[in-house]
Motif scaffolding. Structure first.
Motif, PDB file in Angstrom:
ATOM      1  N   ARG A  49      72.734  26.003 -19.844  1.00  0.00           N
ATOM      2  CA  ARG A  49      71.466  26.480 -19.265  1.00  0.00           C
ATOM      3  C   ARG A  49      70.247  26.071 -20.073  1.00  0.00           C
ATOM      4  NH1 ARG A  49      72.118  32.589 -17.547  1.00  0.00           N
ATOM      5  NH2 ARG A  49      70.129  32.145 -16.568  1.00  0.00           N
ATOM      6  N   LYS A  50      70.391  25.913 -21.371  1.00  0.00           N
ATOM      7  CA  LYS A  50      69.251  25.543 -22.221  1.00  0.00           C
ATOM      8  C   LYS A  50      69.198  24.048 -22.522  1.00  0.00           C
ATOM      9  CE  LYS A  50      68.845  30.087 -24.213  1.00  0.00           C
ATOM     10  NZ  LYS A  50      68.494  30.880 -25.366  1.00  0.00           N
ATOM     11  N   ALA A  51      70.082  23.282 -21.897  1.00  0.00           N
ATOM     12  CA  ALA A  51      70.149  21.824 -22.091  1.00  0.00           C
ATOM     13  C   ALA A  51      70.286  21.465 -23.569  1.00  0.00           C
ATOM     14  CB  ALA A  51      68.939  21.134 -21.464  1.00  0.00           C
ATOM     15  N   ARG A  52      71.223  22.173 -24.213  1.00  0.00           N
ATOM     16  CA  ARG A  52      71.514  21.883 -25.628  1.00  0.00           C
ATOM     17  C   ARG A  52      72.888  21.236 -25.787  1.00  0.00           C
ATOM     18  NH1 ARG A  52      69.219  27.477 -27.927  1.00  0.00           N
ATOM     19  NH2 ARG A  52      67.014  26.926 -27.847  1.00  0.00           N
ATOM     20  N   GLN A  53      73.810  21.553 -24.875  1.00  0.00           N
ATOM     21  CA  GLN A  53      75.137  20.948 -24.901  1.00  0.00           C
ATOM     22  C   GLN A  53      75.328  20.183 -23.598  1.00  0.00           C
ATOM     23  OE1 GLN A  53      77.405  24.654 -26.095  1.00  0.00           O
ATOM     24  NE2 GLN A  53      78.410  23.063 -27.309  1.00  0.00           N
ATOM     25  N   PHE A  54      75.904  18.971 -23.742  1.00  0.00           N
ATOM     26  CA  PHE A  54      76.030  18.082 -22.597  1.00  0.00           C
ATOM     27  C   PHE A  54      77.485  17.710 -22.352  1.00  0.00           C
ATOM     28  CE2 PHE A  54      71.749  17.741 -24.140  1.00  0.00           C
ATOM     29  CZ  PHE A  54      71.007  17.803 -22.962  1.00  0.00           C
ATOM     30  N   TYR A  55      77.797  17.463 -21.081  1.00  0.00           N
ATOM     31  CA  TYR A  55      79.157  17.166 -20.647  1.00  0.00           C
ATOM     32  C   TYR A  55      79.128  16.015 -19.653  1.00  0.00           C
ATOM     33  CZ  TYR A  55      79.922  21.828 -22.519  1.00  0.00           C
ATOM     34  OH  TYR A  55      79.971  22.920 -23.345  1.00  0.00           O
ATOM     35  N   LEU A  56      80.031  15.088 -19.828  1.00  0.00           N
ATOM     36  CA  LEU A  56      80.278  14.056 -18.833  1.00  0.00           C
ATOM     37  C   LEU A  56      81.553  14.467 -18.108  1.00  0.00           C
ATOM     38  CD1 LEU A  56      80.093  11.392 -17.348  1.00  0.00           C
ATOM     39  CD2 LEU A  56      80.998  10.257 -19.382  1.00  0.00           C
ATOM     40  N   LEU A  57      81.423  14.783 -16.836  1.00  0.00           N
ATOM     41  CA  LEU A  57      82.549  15.210 -16.019  1.00  0.00           C
ATOM     42  C   LEU A  57      82.948  14.058 -15.110  1.00  0.00           C
ATOM     43  CD1 LEU A  57      84.488  17.391 -14.921  1.00  0.00           C
ATOM     44  CD2 LEU A  57      82.656  18.041 -13.331  1.00  0.00           C
ATOM     45  N   VAL A  58      84.216  13.663 -15.176  1.00  0.00           N
ATOM     46  CA  VAL A  58      84.737  12.569 -14.356  1.00  0.00           C
ATOM     47  C   VAL A  58      85.815  13.158 -13.447  1.00  0.00           C
ATOM     48  CG1 VAL A  58      85.798  10.291 -14.362  1.00  0.00           C
ATOM     49  CG2 VAL A  58      84.287  10.958 -16.255  1.00  0.00           C
ATOM     50  N   ILE A  59      85.543  13.111 -12.136  1.00  0.00           N
ATOM     51  CA  ILE A  59      86.472  13.666 -11.153  1.00  0.00           C
ATOM     52  C   ILE A  59      86.642  12.667  -9.997  1.00  0.00           C
ATOM     53  CG2 ILE A  59      85.883  16.036 -11.731  1.00  0.00           C
ATOM     54  CD1 ILE A  59      84.224  16.226  -9.194  1.00  0.00           C
ATOM     55  N   LEU A 102      79.569   6.538 -22.899  1.00  0.00           N
ATOM     56  CA  LEU A 102      79.822   7.151 -24.210  1.00  0.00           C
ATOM     57  C   LEU A 102      79.605   6.173 -25.360  1.00  0.00           C
ATOM     58  CD1 LEU A 102      82.874   9.358 -23.254  1.00  0.00           C
ATOM     59  CD2 LEU A 102      80.481  10.064 -23.554  1.00  0.00           C
ATOM     60  N   ILE A 103      79.474   4.906 -25.057  1.00  0.00           N
ATOM     61  CA  ILE A 103      79.134   3.929 -26.090  1.00  0.00           C
ATOM     62  C   ILE A 103      77.748   4.242 -26.663  1.00  0.00           C
ATOM     63  CG2 ILE A 103      78.044   2.167 -24.632  1.00  0.00           C
ATOM     64  CD1 ILE A 103      79.723   0.102 -26.248  1.00  0.00           C
ATOM     65  N   ASN A 104      76.913   4.917 -25.869  1.00  0.00           N
ATOM     66  CA  ASN A 104      75.566   5.298 -26.300  1.00  0.00           C
ATOM     67  C   ASN A 104      75.529   6.692 -26.916  1.00  0.00           C
ATOM     68  OD1 ASN A 104      74.555   2.857 -25.366  1.00  0.00           O
ATOM     69  ND2 ASN A 104      74.067   3.684 -23.351  1.00  0.00           N
ATOM     70  N   ASP A 105      76.679   7.213 -27.287  1.00  0.00           N
ATOM     71  CA  ASP A 105      76.784   8.547 -27.889  1.00  0.00           C
ATOM     72  C   ASP A 105      77.551   8.464 -29.209  1.00  0.00           C
ATOM     73  OD1 ASP A 105      76.676  11.399 -28.081  1.00  0.00           O
ATOM     74  OD2 ASP A 105      78.673  11.535 -27.179  1.00  0.00           O
ATOM     75  N   PRO A 106      77.027   7.716 -30.192  1.00  0.00           N
ATOM     76  CA  PRO A 106      77.769   7.536 -31.444  1.00  0.00           C
ATOM     77  C   PRO A 106      77.953   8.832 -32.234  1.00  0.00           C
ATOM     78  CG  PRO A 106      75.558   6.650 -31.664  1.00  0.00           C
ATOM     79  CD  PRO A 106      75.743   7.018 -30.212  1.00  0.00           C
ATOM     80  N   GLU A 107      77.100   9.811 -32.007  1.00  0.00           N
ATOM     81  CA  GLU A 107      77.228  11.089 -32.720  1.00  0.00           C
ATOM     82  C   GLU A 107      78.132  12.071 -31.983  1.00  0.00           C
ATOM     83  OE1 GLU A 107      73.322  12.518 -33.643  1.00  0.00           O
ATOM     84  OE2 GLU A 107      72.745  10.610 -34.537  1.00  0.00           O
ATOM     85  N   ARG A 108      78.684  11.640 -30.871  1.00  0.00           N
ATOM     86  CA  ARG A 108      79.614  12.431 -30.073  1.00  0.00           C
ATOM     87  C   ARG A 108      79.049  13.806 -29.705  1.00  0.00           C
ATOM     88  NH1 ARG A 108      82.052  10.057 -33.983  1.00  0.00           N
ATOM     89  NH2 ARG A 108      82.627  11.880 -35.161  1.00  0.00           N
ATOM     90  N   LYS A 109      77.831  13.800 -29.202  1.00  0.00           N
ATOM     91  CA  LYS A 109      77.202  15.033 -28.745  1.00  0.00           C
ATOM     92  C   LYS A 109      77.624  15.410 -27.328  1.00  0.00           C
ATOM     93  CE  LYS A 109      73.033  14.527 -31.548  1.00  0.00           C
ATOM     94  NZ  LYS A 109      71.567  14.378 -31.518  1.00  0.00           N
ATOM     95  N   VAL A 110      78.145  14.443 -26.588  1.00  0.00           N
ATOM     96  CA  VAL A 110      78.551  14.667 -25.199  1.00  0.00           C
ATOM     97  C   VAL A 110      80.058  14.921 -25.158  1.00  0.00           C
ATOM     98  CG1 VAL A 110      78.687  13.648 -22.893  1.00  0.00           C
ATOM     99  CG2 VAL A 110      76.669  13.217 -24.340  1.00  0.00           C
ATOM    100  N   THR A 111      80.444  16.005 -24.501  1.00  0.00           N
ATOM    101  CA  THR A 111      81.854  16.326 -24.322  1.00  0.00           C
ATOM    102  C   THR A 111      82.336  15.674 -23.033  1.00  0.00           C
ATOM    103  OG1 THR A 111      81.592  18.448 -25.450  1.00  0.00           O
ATOM    104  CG2 THR A 111      83.511  18.206 -23.998  1.00  0.00           C
ATOM    105  N   LEU A 112      83.430  14.941 -23.134  1.00  0.00           N
ATOM    106  CA  LEU A 112      84.018  14.285 -21.969  1.00  0.00           C
ATOM    107  C   LEU A 112      85.071  15.190 -21.355  1.00  0.00           C
ATOM    108  CD1 LEU A 112      84.522  11.825 -20.125  1.00  0.00           C
ATOM    109  CD2 LEU A 112      86.118  10.995 -21.888  1.00  0.00           C
TER     110      LEU A 112
END
Length: 160
Positions: A49-59, A102-112
């Protein structure tokens, strides 16, 4: 950080690659290439809700997202991230999202988060950081890519 085009050149010799007009939805793409093999993945960029944690959802593209279910799996209420969030976190524009982002997420902030139906398929259709070409990537290629980027896939089960 790895170079996506170098990765594709090295590991993608036998991948199917198609070039197409810009598309921003699965329906647009499916109308252009109805017979292309591989899991027809829908990629959604989500956040808390606060746009602090991000997720890439693949379905699978035919599945509808149950917000309560996916929020329960994440342990927090999720919503669609904004186009600005997508640009800020993964340096992408609308319509170009795929696991390759995810190649653009070297700090691994996005959860797959990957639906088990996609993960168990033989191959996945993926944009290659733009919405004008798509590759059909064997699932082993996806797994190798994730190893190189140090991302782990959280495999989830979503109803059809």
């Amino acid at each position: 950080m790895i170079d996506l085009h170098g990765f594709i050149s090295e590991y993608g010799a036998d991948w199917i690659k198609v070039f197409h007009p810009p598309v921003t939805s699965c329906d647009e793409f499916n109308n252009l290439f109805p017979e292309l093999p591989g899991s027809r993945a829908k990629n959604l960029f989500l956040c808390d809700r606060k746009a602090r944690q991000f997720y890439l959802l693949v379905i699978e593209d035919h599945k509808h997202l149950d917000w309560k279910h996916i929020s329960k799996l994440a342990g927090k209420r999720l919503q669609m991230a904004s186009v600005d969030n997508l640009k800020e976190q993964l340096n992408l524009d609308r319509g170009a999202l795929s696991i390759f982002a995810l190649i653009n997420d070297p700090e691994r902030k996005v959860t797959l988060m990957v639906d088990e139906d996609v993960w168990s398929s033989e191959a996945v259709q993926c944009h290659t950081l733009n919405n004008t070409n798509t590759a059909v990537v064997p699932i082993d290629g996806i797994k190798h890519f994730l190893t190189l980027t140090a991302h782990e896939a959280l495999i989830i089960s979503l109803p059809a």
